[in-house]
Design a protein around this motif. Sequence first.
Motif, PDB file in Angstrom:
ATOM      1  N   LYS A 272       9.930  13.794  18.868  1.00  0.00           N
ATOM      2  CA  LYS A 272      11.005  13.009  19.486  1.00  0.00           C
ATOM      3  C   LYS A 272      11.687  13.837  20.571  1.00  0.00           C
ATOM      4  CE  LYS A 272      11.904  10.365  15.277  1.00  0.00           C
ATOM      5  NZ  LYS A 272      12.867  10.068  14.193  1.00  0.00           N
ATOM      6  N   THR A 273      12.369  13.134  21.499  1.00  0.00           N
ATOM      7  CA  THR A 273      13.001  13.823  22.628  1.00  0.00           C
ATOM      8  C   THR A 273      14.039  14.838  22.163  1.00  0.00           C
ATOM      9  OG1 THR A 273      12.659  11.904  24.048  1.00  0.00           O
ATOM     10  CG2 THR A 273      14.298  13.503  24.762  1.00  0.00           C
TER      11      THR A 273
ATOM     12  N   VAL B 253      16.321  23.788  31.030  1.00  0.00           N
ATOM     13  CA  VAL B 253      16.233  22.689  32.012  1.00  0.00           C
ATOM     14  C   VAL B 253      14.776  22.284  32.249  1.00  0.00           C
ATOM     15  CG1 VAL B 253      16.617  22.040  34.425  1.00  0.00           C
ATOM     16  CG2 VAL B 253      18.393  23.294  33.165  1.00  0.00           C
ATOM     17  N   LEU B 254      13.911  23.269  32.479  1.00  0.00           N
ATOM     18  CA  LEU B 254      12.551  22.994  32.937  1.00  0.00           C
ATOM     19  C   LEU B 254      11.616  22.527  31.823  1.00  0.00           C
ATOM     20  CD1 LEU B 254      10.457  23.137  35.263  1.00  0.00           C
ATOM     21  CD2 LEU B 254      10.060  25.520  34.612  1.00  0.00           C
ATOM     22  N   ILE B 255      11.617  23.217  30.685  1.00  0.00           N
ATOM     23  CA  ILE B 255      10.623  22.933  29.652  1.00  0.00           C
ATOM     24  C   ILE B 255      10.739  21.516  29.080  1.00  0.00           C
ATOM     25  CG2 ILE B 255       9.833  23.593  27.331  1.00  0.00           C
ATOM     26  CD1 ILE B 255      10.282  26.513  28.163  1.00  0.00           C
ATOM     27  N   PRO B 256      11.937  21.032  28.707  1.00  0.00           N
ATOM     28  CA  PRO B 256      12.014  19.640  28.228  1.00  0.00           C
ATOM     29  C   PRO B 256      11.522  18.624  29.257  1.00  0.00           C
ATOM     30  CG  PRO B 256      14.000  20.829  27.622  1.00  0.00           C
ATOM     31  CD  PRO B 256      13.245  21.720  28.555  1.00  0.00           C
ATOM     32  N   LEU B 257      11.826  18.843  30.533  1.00  0.00           N
ATOM     33  CA  LEU B 257      11.348  17.927  31.578  1.00  0.00           C
ATOM     34  C   LEU B 257       9.825  17.902  31.632  1.00  0.00           C
ATOM     35  CD1 LEU B 257      13.858  18.684  34.499  1.00  0.00           C
ATOM     36  CD2 LEU B 257      13.774  16.636  33.055  1.00  0.00           C
ATOM     37  N   LEU B 258       9.217  19.079  31.537  1.00  0.00           N
ATOM     38  CA  LEU B 258       7.755  19.160  31.566  1.00  0.00           C
ATOM     39  C   LEU B 258       7.136  18.492  30.343  1.00  0.00           C
ATOM     40  CD1 LEU B 258       7.239  22.839  32.810  1.00  0.00           C
ATOM     41  CD2 LEU B 258       6.708  20.747  34.071  1.00  0.00           C
TER      42      LEU B 258
ATOM     43  N   LYS C 266       4.736  11.279  28.599  1.00  0.00           N
ATOM     44  CA  LYS C 266       4.602   9.996  29.286  1.00  0.00           C
ATOM     45  C   LYS C 266       3.182   9.795  29.800  1.00  0.00           C
ATOM     46  CE  LYS C 266       9.361   9.192  30.791  1.00  0.00           C
ATOM     47  NZ  LYS C 266      10.278   9.055  31.952  1.00  0.00           N
ATOM     48  N   ILE C 267       2.639  10.833  30.409  1.00  0.00           N
ATOM     49  CA  ILE C 267       1.264  10.753  30.929  1.00  0.00           C
ATOM     50  C   ILE C 267       0.285  10.494  29.790  1.00  0.00           C
ATOM     51  CG2 ILE C 267      -0.594  12.080  32.010  1.00  0.00           C
ATOM     52  CD1 ILE C 267       1.654  13.558  33.606  1.00  0.00           C
TER      53      ILE C 267
ATOM     54  N   GLU D  57      -2.178   7.192  29.187  1.00  0.00           N
ATOM     55  CA  GLU D  57      -3.629   7.333  29.008  1.00  0.00           C
ATOM     56  C   GLU D  57      -4.090   6.616  27.763  1.00  0.00           C
ATOM     57  OE1 GLU D  57      -4.408  11.500  29.027  1.00  0.00           O
ATOM     58  OE2 GLU D  57      -4.477  11.653  31.216  1.00  0.00           O
ATOM     59  N   LYS D  58      -3.309   6.709  26.677  1.00  0.00           N
ATOM     60  CA  LYS D  58      -3.688   6.042  25.426  1.00  0.00           C
ATOM     61  C   LYS D  58      -3.662   4.528  25.573  1.00  0.00           C
ATOM     62  CE  LYS D  58      -2.305   9.682  22.196  1.00  0.00           C
ATOM     63  NZ  LYS D  58      -1.336  10.085  21.151  1.00  0.00           N
ATOM     64  N   GLU D  59      -2.717   4.007  26.361  1.00  0.00           N
ATOM     65  CA  GLU D  59      -2.626   2.565  26.577  1.00  0.00           C
ATOM     66  C   GLU D  59      -3.851   2.014  27.298  1.00  0.00           C
ATOM     67  OE1 GLU D  59       0.964   1.574  28.594  1.00  0.00           O
ATOM     68  OE2 GLU D  59       2.266   2.324  26.991  1.00  0.00           O
ATOM     69  N   PHE D  60      -4.407   2.815  28.197  1.00  0.00           N
ATOM     70  CA  PHE D  60      -5.538   2.341  28.997  1.00  0.00           C
ATOM     71  C   PHE D  60      -6.894   2.679  28.396  1.00  0.00           C
ATOM     72  CE2 PHE D  60      -2.123   2.446  32.200  1.00  0.00           C
ATOM     73  CZ  PHE D  60      -2.252   1.156  32.701  1.00  0.00           C
TER      74      PHE D  60
END
Length: 198
Positions: free
Chosen positions: A121-122, A178-183, A189-190, A194-197
């Motif tokens: 989870k986020t 700042v950087l690691i959670p964004l990555l 999301k990516i 991919e799983k949806e398609f």
Amino acid sequence: KPISTNIHIGLKIGGRPFKQKEQIQNMVLSALLLAIGLVLPFLTGQIPEIGSALLPMHIPVLICGFICGWQWGLIVGLIMPLLRFLLFGFPPIYPNGIAMTFELATYGAVSGLLYSFFKKKTIGIYLSLITAMLVGRVVWGMVRVVLLGFSDTEVFTWAIFVADAFINAIPGIVLQIVLIPLLIMSINKITSYEKEFQ
């Protein structure tokens, strides 16, 4: 009964390639992050003061724990400082390199374990990251105490621990939070797209 057995066998056989594919992906990603960790310190000019402030080797190890799992995070964290010393002579193996080996291994293992515990989870990203950063620094301090306990020329006091682990590292700590959670959120999301398609 024969139909259910066939389905069970089919799932078992079908699951094997998927697991192998996932393991290969984790191995490749871990190798890539290890390579990034070896190269990143060159961006700081390998100047110890700048490296201690920005902590470039920490970022790939933490990311590895998140996306590849605690086992790979542990392995990459263990290997990175030692391999970098063998290749480039930095960080100095004693006491920095040895202490960093335990520190980075802890980052990779704790971030991966906790992230899995929080079901990816986020909020779990931030809790896992901050906990890994704290535990890793404590491990680093403990190893330094042990190593320098045998030294007649260097001492490692509480004030030095706080300064080196937290105060001097504030720019790197902020950068990681700042950087690691964004990555990680971007990668998630990516992956979900991919799983949806598929």
